[in-house]
Design a protein around this motif. Structure first.
Motif, mmCIF file in Angstrom:
data_model
loop_
_atom_site.group_PDB
_atom_site.id
_atom_site.type_symbol
_atom_site.label_atom_id
_atom_site.label_comp_id
_atom_site.label_asym_id
_atom_site.label_seq_id
_atom_site.Cartn_x
_atom_site.Cartn_y
_atom_site.Cartn_z
ATOM 1 N N ASN B 17 0.819 -1.213 0.000
ATOM 2 C CA ASN B 17 0.000 0.000 0.000
ATOM 3 C C ASN B 17 0.855 1.266 0.000
ATOM 4 O OD1 ASN B 17 -2.363 -1.447 -0.111
ATOM 5 N ND2 ASN B 17 -2.871 -1.218 2.070
ATOM 6 N N GLU B 18 2.011 1.203 0.668
ATOM 7 C CA GLU B 18 2.918 2.361 0.681
ATOM 8 C C GLU B 18 3.536 2.574 -0.705
ATOM 9 O OE1 GLU B 18 4.329 1.866 5.356
ATOM 10 O OE2 GLU B 18 5.634 1.134 3.749
ATOM 11 N N ALA B 19 3.848 1.478 -1.361
ATOM 12 C CA ALA B 19 4.434 1.566 -2.712
ATOM 13 C C ALA B 19 3.436 2.210 -3.674
ATOM 14 C CB ALA B 19 4.828 0.183 -3.211
ATOM 15 N N VAL B 108 -8.158 6.038 -11.827
ATOM 16 C CA VAL B 108 -7.557 4.795 -11.319
ATOM 17 C C VAL B 108 -8.272 4.376 -10.033
ATOM 18 C CG1 VAL B 108 -5.458 3.723 -10.399
ATOM 19 C CG2 VAL B 108 -5.323 5.205 -12.417
ATOM 20 N N ILE B 109 -8.725 3.130 -10.023
ATOM 21 C CA ILE B 109 -9.439 2.599 -8.865
ATOM 22 C C ILE B 109 -8.615 1.449 -8.305
ATOM 23 C CG2 ILE B 109 -11.577 1.500 -8.072
ATOM 24 C CD1 ILE B 109 -12.064 2.969 -11.308
ATOM 25 N N PHE B 110 -8.189 1.603 -7.077
ATOM 26 C CA PHE B 110 -7.367 0.575 -6.448
ATOM 27 C C PHE B 110 -8.234 -0.254 -5.523
ATOM 28 C CE2 PHE B 110 -3.617 -1.339 -4.844
ATOM 29 C CZ PHE B 110 -2.658 -1.088 -5.813
ATOM 30 N N VAL B 151 5.245 -6.232 -3.911
ATOM 31 C CA VAL B 151 5.330 -4.806 -3.575
ATOM 32 C C VAL B 151 5.904 -4.033 -4.769
ATOM 33 C CG1 VAL B 151 6.458 -3.120 -2.055
ATOM 34 C CG2 VAL B 151 5.485 -5.225 -1.100
ATOM 35 N N ARG B 152 6.884 -4.644 -5.412
ATOM 36 C CA ARG B 152 7.468 -4.015 -6.598
ATOM 37 C C ARG B 152 6.396 -3.811 -7.677
ATOM 38 N NH1 ARG B 152 12.175 -3.519 -9.023
ATOM 39 N NH2 ARG B 152 13.232 -4.372 -7.235
ATOM 40 N N ASP B 153 5.604 -4.849 -7.914
ATOM 41 C CA ASP B 153 4.511 -4.733 -8.889
ATOM 42 C C ASP B 153 3.528 -3.634 -8.495
ATOM 43 O OD1 ASP B 153 5.391 -6.842 -10.361
ATOM 44 O OD2 ASP B 153 3.754 -8.216 -9.843
ATOM 45 N N SER B 154 3.267 -3.524 -7.188
ATOM 46 C CA SER B 154 2.316 -2.513 -6.722
ATOM 47 C C SER B 154 2.761 -1.140 -7.205
ATOM 48 C CB SER B 154 2.214 -2.499 -5.194
ATOM 49 O OG SER B 154 1.730 -3.734 -4.738
ATOM 50 N N TYR B 155 4.064 -0.914 -7.131
ATOM 51 C CA TYR B 155 4.595 0.365 -7.610
ATOM 52 C C TYR B 155 4.448 0.478 -9.130
ATOM 53 C CZ TYR B 155 7.588 4.371 -8.408
ATOM 54 O OH TYR B 155 8.035 5.601 -8.797
ATOM 55 N N HIS B 156 4.969 -0.504 -9.832
ATOM 56 C CA HIS B 156 5.042 -0.382 -11.294
ATOM 57 C C HIS B 156 3.676 -0.457 -11.962
ATOM 58 C CE1 HIS B 156 9.320 -0.002 -11.399
ATOM 59 N NE2 HIS B 156 9.457 -1.082 -10.636
ATOM 60 N N LEU B 157 2.795 -1.277 -11.434
ATOM 61 C CA LEU B 157 1.479 -1.369 -12.074
ATOM 62 C C LEU B 157 0.599 -0.160 -11.731
ATOM 63 C CD1 LEU B 157 0.635 -5.183 -12.046
ATOM 64 C CD2 LEU B 157 1.582 -3.798 -13.890
ATOM 65 N N THR B 158 0.867 0.495 -10.609
ATOM 66 C CA THR B 158 0.153 1.747 -10.319
ATOM 67 C C THR B 158 0.585 2.800 -11.333
ATOM 68 O OG1 THR B 158 0.026 1.195 -7.980
ATOM 69 C CG2 THR B 158 -0.307 3.507 -8.550
ATOM 70 N N VAL B 170 -9.613 5.420 -20.380
ATOM 71 C CA VAL B 170 -10.422 4.387 -19.728
ATOM 72 C C VAL B 170 -10.197 4.419 -18.214
ATOM 73 C CG1 VAL B 170 -10.596 2.653 -21.554
ATOM 74 C CG2 VAL B 170 -8.555 2.705 -20.108
ATOM 75 N N PRO B 171 -11.200 3.954 -17.461
ATOM 76 C CA PRO B 171 -10.930 3.699 -16.048
ATOM 77 C C PRO B 171 -10.033 2.468 -15.939
ATOM 78 C CG PRO B 171 -13.185 3.062 -16.611
ATOM 79 C CD PRO B 171 -12.597 3.673 -17.836
ATOM 80 N N VAL B 172 -9.093 2.500 -15.014
ATOM 81 C CA VAL B 172 -8.208 1.346 -14.814
ATOM 82 C C VAL B 172 -8.344 0.875 -13.370
ATOM 83 C CG1 VAL B 172 -5.830 0.511 -14.843
ATOM 84 C CG2 VAL B 172 -6.571 2.162 -16.558
ATOM 85 N N ILE B 173 -8.545 -0.422 -13.213
ATOM 86 C CA ILE B 173 -8.653 -0.999 -11.880
ATOM 87 C C ILE B 173 -7.380 -1.753 -11.563
ATOM 88 C CG2 ILE B 173 -9.852 -2.787 -10.558
ATOM 89 C CD1 ILE B 173 -12.390 -1.779 -12.143
ATOM 90 N N VAL B 174 -6.837 -1.489 -10.392
ATOM 91 C CA VAL B 174 -5.686 -2.272 -9.940
ATOM 92 C C VAL B 174 -6.176 -3.165 -8.807
ATOM 93 C CG1 VAL B 174 -3.291 -2.237 -9.182
ATOM 94 C CG2 VAL B 174 -4.195 -0.297 -10.487
ATOM 95 N N LEU B 175 -6.048 -4.476 -9.025
ATOM 96 C CA LEU B 175 -6.519 -5.451 -8.048
ATOM 97 C C LEU B 175 -5.356 -5.963 -7.230
ATOM 98 C CD1 LEU B 175 -9.000 -7.918 -9.774
ATOM 99 C CD2 LEU B 175 -9.505 -6.198 -8.045
ATOM 100 N N SER B 176 -5.238 -5.416 -6.044
ATOM 101 C CA SER B 176 -4.238 -5.921 -5.121
ATOM 102 C C SER B 176 -4.976 -6.828 -4.137
ATOM 103 C CB SER B 176 -3.604 -4.716 -4.425
ATOM 104 O OG SER B 176 -2.739 -5.126 -3.412
ATOM 105 N N ASP B 177 -4.316 -7.312 -3.124
ATOM 106 C CA ASP B 177 -5.054 -8.028 -2.085
ATOM 107 C C ASP B 177 -4.407 -7.778 -0.733
ATOM 108 O OD1 ASP B 177 -3.101 -10.128 -1.400
ATOM 109 O OD2 ASP B 177 -3.542 -10.929 -3.390
ATOM 110 N N GLU B 178 -5.032 -8.278 0.306
ATOM 111 C CA GLU B 178 -4.575 -7.987 1.670
ATOM 112 C C GLU B 178 -3.124 -8.394 1.873
ATOM 113 O OE1 GLU B 178 -3.627 -8.386 5.776
ATOM 114 O OE2 GLU B 178 -3.846 -10.107 4.442
ATOM 115 N N ILE B 179 -2.695 -9.479 1.236
ATOM 116 C CA ILE B 179 -1.301 -9.924 1.420
ATOM 117 C C ILE B 179 -0.345 -8.885 0.837
ATOM 118 C CG2 ILE B 179 0.421 -11.646 0.727
ATOM 119 C CD1 ILE B 179 -1.819 -13.735 0.786
#
Lengths: 258, 357
Positions: B17-19, B108-110, B151-158, B170-179
């Motif tokens: 989430n910080e990334a 962007v919707i996370f 975590v690295r992906d969280s940064y780059h895919l955001t 377009v709207p873009v959804i980033v699907l992360s998860d609790e882990i």
């Protein structure tokens, strides 16, 4: 026909979708006139609307117009205003739009005192969907979904937003167009959350002829002086609240450098 | 004498989430509207702290219906806007996500997924929102869905999400998860940039004299509402054709060249599959993995190619099996099985056993 305000309309899309004798058309005309008086730059003005009969008003206004989802017009408008405080943002909503499905956004916009002008066109029912009961329908009234009379107590929208913190609140009917015009112009020039409630009725679903509707508006609604919002009764019209309080967009932008 | 011991390291311990927060700011995001919800709240915390320092706007709205709507409004007014939420809030946002899609608004919707349905297990991970992300709003609409696994992906895919949103409108959804959202990993990521190094804001459609109508009604070439079936078809086809672009479809292939066993993964389950491949390879079983980073539009062609030599395709998911159905449809004549886990990751051992069984 050409007059001072037809330039503000997308006349190529007229005639409008509303029924004969509907107050939405009156509000459209009054708004265009009122806008002319304010001297506000048209291209820094954004008009936002929700869903329902009133939602179609944006289609006929030759401005930057945003026809949003049902109930969310104020939330969209909040984003627009916060992202660009230079914009003058006017939001048209119906009573179901503003007080039922969007009721939460209405009270929170008022609480924040964000510099938006909300024009709530109140026909006291859901017109577009066929005349169902709304949170503004008087008790006992028969509608498509209250065939035995409305068992619920209605909201007084003006009192609701005044209590929630709106800093300019006025109510007029589609009969009192001169007062309405002035109130809309004042509301647009007011810094803070301003609400103009327009009582229009609905000839189609009330099964009443438009001139008779006008007559009711003329004879029943009265303007007088009020010392407190608690005194406001359903048949009262006028400017109920006019005060200056810190405005949200300015406050949020001043968080770091006050 | 003072001895200074300087350890040169660029690595840091960072939460997913910080990334996301850092990537958003570095990408020029200057508007965040949100509503508190576990396990996504850290994104709001970070944005609330940073955005005012970068002349941006953070606003906590009254609910998620308002959050997504405010983000879309801000985007129309020229902000680079985002919101972050989790399952229940994501469900509330769906109607306006459809609005963003039909009005071609970049936002962007996370979604940091947690176990559902309903309140579910708010603190447990899940991949249960995949189908909702792809098809959650009513009607047909195009949307881009990205799935970080680390975590690295969280940064780059955001970063990618903001880029894609504006490039394709377009709207873009980033699907992360609790882990991924809560886990701390030792990563080497770009530092938070200074204010003058970032170009904030996106595409302005309001306040520049366009005098155009923006509506969620089906509209024609002029932008005005229409009910004509031909114009509706034309609009939908144009919207969908925008995202039929191979460039958008991101994936990674690991040891797929000779793979007889192919794991098709996305999000945090990628991590278990990666270890499983290692274990299987040490046992001389030719395993490989295909990591989907763009869940919508799916990298179909690449997936077909990667699975050419595989005799078995395994799709581990933290749900009842959502992507496995699509994989089966793409690889229709192949042996595709799904492995489900619930509110926790499938272990590499489980995956190894599934292969050896």
């Amino acid at each position: 026909m050409k007059n001072v305000y037809t330039d503000l309309l997308r006349t190529e899309y007229l005639p409008h979708v509303w029924c004969a004798g509907c107050g939405n058309g009156i509000v459209l005309g009054v708004f265009a006139k009122a806008f002319g008086y304010t001297g506000i730059n048209r291209d820094s003005t954004v008009i936002v609307s929700g869903i329902g009969c009133s939602g179609r008003i944006t289609q006929y206004l030759n401005f930057d117009t945003v026809h949003t989802t049902h109930g969310r017009a104020l939330a969209f408008a909040t984003g627009i205003k916060l992202a660009n405080p230079e914009l003058n943002v006017v939001v048209f909503m119906g009573d179901g739009d503003a007080a039922a499905i969007g009721g939460n956004h209405l009270i929170h916009a008022a609480r924040r005192n964000i510099d938006l002008t909300a024009i709530i066109i109140n026909n006291s029912l859901y017109g577009m969907t066929g005349g169902q009961v709304a949170p503004t329908t008087p008790e006992g009234k028969v509608t498509k979904t209250t065939p035995f009379g409305n068992p619920e107590h209605p909201f007084d929208i003006s009192k609701l937003v005044a209590a929630a913190g709106a800093t300019y609140v006025a109510r007029f009917t589609s009969y009192h167009i001169k007062w309405l015009e002035k109130a809309i112009a004042e509301a647009m020039l007011h810094k803070g959350f301003s609400v103009v409630e327009v009582i229009i009725g609905c000839p189609t679903h009330w099964r009443i002829k438009p001139p008779e509707l006008m007559k009711i508006q003329k004879e029943k609604y009265r303007r007088r002086n009020y010392s407190s919002i608690h005194e406001i009764k359903p048949w009262d019209i006028g400017v109920f609240v006019r005060e200056i309080k810190p405005e949200f967009t300015e406050r949020i932008r001043g968080i770091i450098n006050p | 004498m003072k001895v200074e011991l300087e350890v040169e390291t660029k690595k840091e311990l960072l939460q997913g989430n910080e990334a996301v927060v850092r990537a958003a700011i570095n990408s020029g995001c200057n508007f965040f509207a949100g509503y508190p919800i576990t396990p996504s709240s850290e994104i709001a915390h970070g944005m609330a702290e940073l955005l005012p320092k970068y002349d941006g706007i953070f606003v906590q709205m009254e609910d998620e219906l308002a959050s997504i709507s405010a983000a879309i409004g801000a985007a129309l007014a020229g902000a680079r806007a985002m919101t972050a939420t989790s399952g229940p809030g994501f469900s509330l946002m769906q109607e306006s996500i459809g609005y963003a899609a039909i009005t071609e608004t970049p936002v962007v919707i996370f979604d940091v997924m947690r176990a559902g349905p309903s309140t579910g297990i708010p603190t447990a991970p899940s991949q249960g929102d995949v189908l909702q992300a792809k098809h959650g709003s009513h009607g047909d609409y195009p949307i881009v869905v990205l799935a970080p696994a680390t975590v690295r992906d969280s940064y780059h895919l955001t970063e990618e999400a903001f880029k894609v949103a504006e490039e394709y409108h377009v709207p873009v959804i980033v699907l992360s998860d609790e882990i991924i959202g809560h886990m701390r990993e030792s990563v080497e990521l770009p530092k938070l940039k200074a204010r003058d190094e970032i170009k904030f804001g996106g595409i302005k459609r309001l306040g520049i004299g366009l005098r155009k109508h923006i509506t969620g009604l089906v509209y024609d070439e002029t932008g005005m509402p229409t009910t004509e079936p031909e114009k509706y078809e034309k609009l939908l086809k144009r919207l969908f054709s925008k995202i039929e672009d191979e460039k958008l479809m991101k994936y990674k292939m690991e040891e797929t060249e000779d793979a007889e066993i192919l794991f098709v993964t996305y999000g945090s389950t990628y991590r278990s599959a990666k270890t499983a491949v290692k274990i299987l390879r040490s046992k001389s079983i030719r395993a490989g993995l295909f990591k989907i980073e763009t869940l919508n539009p799916m990298p179909e062609r690449a997936l077909k190619k990667a699975s050419e030599n595989a005799s078995r395709i395994i799709v581990p998911e933290m749900n009842m099996g959502q992507i496995v159905k699509e994989v089966k449809a793409i690889l229709c004549d192949r042996d595709v099985i799904g492995i489900s886990s619930f509110a926790e990751l499938t272990t590499p051992e489980t995956l190894v056993r599934a292969v050896e069984a």
